[in-house]
Enzyme design. Structure first.
Site, PDB file in Angstrom:
ATOM      1  CG  PHE A 152       6.204  11.595 -32.854  1.00 19.72           C
ATOM      2  CD1 PHE A 152       6.448  11.351 -31.797  1.00 19.72           C
ATOM      3  CD2 PHE A 152       4.642  11.429 -33.572  1.00 19.72           C
ATOM      4  CE1 PHE A 152       5.574  10.852 -30.802  1.00 19.72           C
ATOM      5  CE2 PHE A 152       3.887  10.584 -32.625  1.00 19.72           C
ATOM      6  CZ  PHE A 152       4.331  10.344 -31.419  1.00 19.72           C
ATOM      7  CG  ASP A 160       5.496  11.880 -41.382  1.00 17.73           C
ATOM      8  OD1 ASP A 160       4.292  11.197 -41.260  1.00 17.73           O
ATOM      9  OD2 ASP A 160       6.600  11.373 -41.168  1.00 17.73           O
ATOM     10  CE  LYS A 202       6.813   5.981 -40.507  1.00 20.58           C
ATOM     11  NZ  LYS A 202       6.938   7.205 -39.572  1.00 20.58           N
TER      12      LYS A 202
HETATM   13  N1  LIG Z   1      18.660  18.102 -37.364  1.00 20.85           N
HETATM   14  C1  LIG Z   1      18.581  17.556 -36.331  1.00 20.85           C
HETATM   15  N2  LIG Z   1      19.133  17.873 -35.030  1.00 20.85           N
HETATM   16  C2  LIG Z   1      18.844  17.255 -34.153  1.00 20.85           C
HETATM   17  N3  LIG Z   1      18.052  15.964 -33.880  1.00 20.85           N
HETATM   18  C3  LIG Z   1      17.663  15.564 -35.127  1.00 20.85           C
HETATM   19  C4  LIG Z   1      17.792  16.320 -36.323  1.00 20.85           C
HETATM   20  N4  LIG Z   1      17.122  15.521 -37.247  1.00 20.85           N
HETATM   21  C5  LIG Z   1      16.508  14.505 -36.755  1.00 20.85           C
HETATM   22  N5  LIG Z   1      16.954  14.250 -35.191  1.00 20.85           N
HETATM   23  C6  LIG Z   1      16.585  13.404 -34.234  1.00 20.85           C
HETATM   24  O1  LIG Z   1      16.472  12.141 -35.000  1.00 20.85           O
HETATM   25  C7  LIG Z   1      15.007  11.752 -34.819  1.00 20.85           C
HETATM   26  C8  LIG Z   1      14.874  10.959 -36.197  1.00 20.85           C
HETATM   27  O2  LIG Z   1      14.695  12.191 -37.370  1.00 20.85           O
HETATM   28  P1  LIG Z   1      13.723  12.302 -38.119  1.00 20.85           P
HETATM   29  O3  LIG Z   1      12.476  12.561 -37.608  1.00 20.85           O
HETATM   30  O4  LIG Z   1      14.032  13.153 -39.337  1.00 20.85           O
HETATM   31  O5  LIG Z   1      13.514  10.687 -39.074  1.00 20.85           O
HETATM   32  P2  LIG Z   1      12.660   9.492 -38.661  1.00 20.85           P
HETATM   33  O6  LIG Z   1      11.895   9.803 -37.609  1.00 20.85           O
HETATM   34  O7  LIG Z   1      13.329   8.218 -39.259  1.00 20.85           O
HETATM   35  O8  LIG Z   1      11.412   9.628 -39.808  1.00 20.85           O
HETATM   36  P3  LIG Z   1      10.189   8.866 -39.370  1.00 20.85           P
HETATM   37  O9  LIG Z   1       9.269   9.973 -38.774  1.00 20.85           O
HETATM   38  O10 LIG Z   1       9.662   8.255 -40.740  1.00 20.85           O
HETATM   39  O11 LIG Z   1      10.049   7.893 -38.432  1.00 20.85           O
HETATM   40  C9  LIG Z   1      14.379  12.794 -34.406  1.00 20.85           C
HETATM   41  O12 LIG Z   1      13.033  12.385 -33.779  1.00 20.85           O
HETATM   42  C10 LIG Z   1      15.007  13.765 -33.670  1.00 20.85           C
HETATM   43  O13 LIG Z   1      15.189  13.254 -32.362  1.00 20.85           O
HETATM   44 MG   LIG Z   2      10.440  11.836 -37.663  1.00 21.41          MG
END
Ligand SMILES: Nc1ncnc2c1ncn2[C@@H]1O[C@H](COP(=O)(O)OP(=O)(O)OP(=O)(O)O)[C@@H](O)[C@H]1O
Ligand SMILES: [Mg+2]
Length: 285
Positions: free
Chosen positions: A226, A222, A103
């Site tokens: 996921f 959060d 997001k």
């Molecule tokens: N340290 C990590 N190592 C491997 N994959 C990662 C890592 N951090 C994030 N990811 C991958 O990137 C995706 C998105 O990361 P994250 O959940 O931190 O942010 P986001 O989903 O943008 O946040 P939101 O929950 O607000 O949508 C994760 O679902 C995962 O697949």
């Molecule tokens: Mg996330």
């Protein structure tokens, strides 16, 4: 538009000077006038315009005629500043493939001391863009609030990782620059996409980690299927920008929400009935 390491690598010193000046001036101007940019960089008008035309072509800055001739930094430019700083420190040697988009973030793999993840925070990007599309001008609240909001969000996430690592399994915090968090790459799969061999054990592990984080003063805020990565019997909790302190007035309801979501998932997917009260008592006990 994907982030281009190539474009960042090809930036010349004077391009970067203009980007840095734009970044600084965004605190005072929504649209930075050409003369002000010239003064800040020490470049004449011709050189300033030449550098700006390069940055506009790369999508790193934008030009607007209304309300007056001015230039503004956009995410690609801010990304470039952060990547350039991380590369200068040798933290990131190469930008790898795109991993995912959430997001409020874009996530890339990277190479540094081992395999890394670069999380580019993008707070307010959507509202910023839709406001521009709908009304044709920038939202009024502050000058380009997304820059500061995104950097703040990255700072919050990095702080959580620092507080939690290594007691709670989270990505190892490597560095933070502007709106970018650099952390270790976590192997494994997002919980929502995997079928664990022993679901009750996975749930127990997650609750143990939530308890340990709570003991360290941190509530995720959060938590969901996921934001847990599973590898074998290891669970790593990711995605921390919205964490709250355990002494925050909303701590109680935030923790309850986190637990409700996780327990709800295990109930729906695996038929595990685990009372919320029991989980709450365990975590805070
Ligand atoms: N340290 C990590 N190592 C491997 N994959 C990662 C890592 N951090 C994030 N990811 C991958 O990137 C995706 C998105 O990361 P994250 O959940 O931190 O942010 P986001 O989903 O943008 O946040 P939101 O929950 O607000 O949508 C994760 O679902 C995962 O697949
Ligand atoms: Mg996330």
């Amino acid at each position: 538009m994907p982030i281009s390491a190539e474009a960042v690598r090809n930036l010349q010193e004077n391009d970067l000077r203009v980007l840095h000046a734009l970044e600084r001036l965004m605190k005072r101007y929504q649209w930075v006038p050409l003369e002000i940019l010239g003064r800040a960089t020490g470049f004449g008008e011709k050189e300033t315009l030449f550098r700006l035309s390069r940055l506009l072509a790369l999508g790193m800055a934008k030009y607007e005629k209304v309300p007056y001739d001015g230039y503004t930094l956009v995410f690609a430019g801010y990304d470039a500043l952060a990547l350039d700083a991380l590369a200068a420190k040798d933290t990131v040697k190469a930008l790898g493939p795109f991993i995912g988009e959430g997001k409020e973030s874009v996530v890339y793999e990277g190479l540094g001391v081992g395999r890394l993840v670069l999380k580019f925070h993008r707070v307010g990007q959507r509202s910023f863009q839709s406001a521009r599309v709908k009304r044709g001008y920038m939202p009024e609240e502050g000058h380009v609030p997304w820059i500061f909001a995104s950097a703040l969000s990255a700072g919050r996430e990095f702080l959580a990782l620092q507080k939690l690592h290594p007691k709670v399994p989270v990505p190892v915090p490597v560095e933070r620059n502007r709106h970018v968090v650099v952390m270790s790459f976590v192997h494994g799969m997002i919980l929502s996409k995997c079928t664990p061999e022993d679901p009750p054990a996975v749930l127990a592990t997650i609750l143990r980690h939530v308890k340990e984080a709570y003991r360290l003063g941190v509530i995720h805020g959060d938590l969901s299927e996921f934001n847990v990565m599973v590898e074998g019997d290891r669970c790593v909790l990711i995605d921390w920008p919205q964490w709250v302190e355990t002494d925050h007035p909303n701590a109680g309801e935030t923790l309850e929400r986190d637990l409700r979501v996780v327990l709800g998932y295990f109930e729906r997917k695996f038929g595990i009935g685990y009372p919320l009260d029991r989980a709450l008592a365990e975590v805070t006990g």
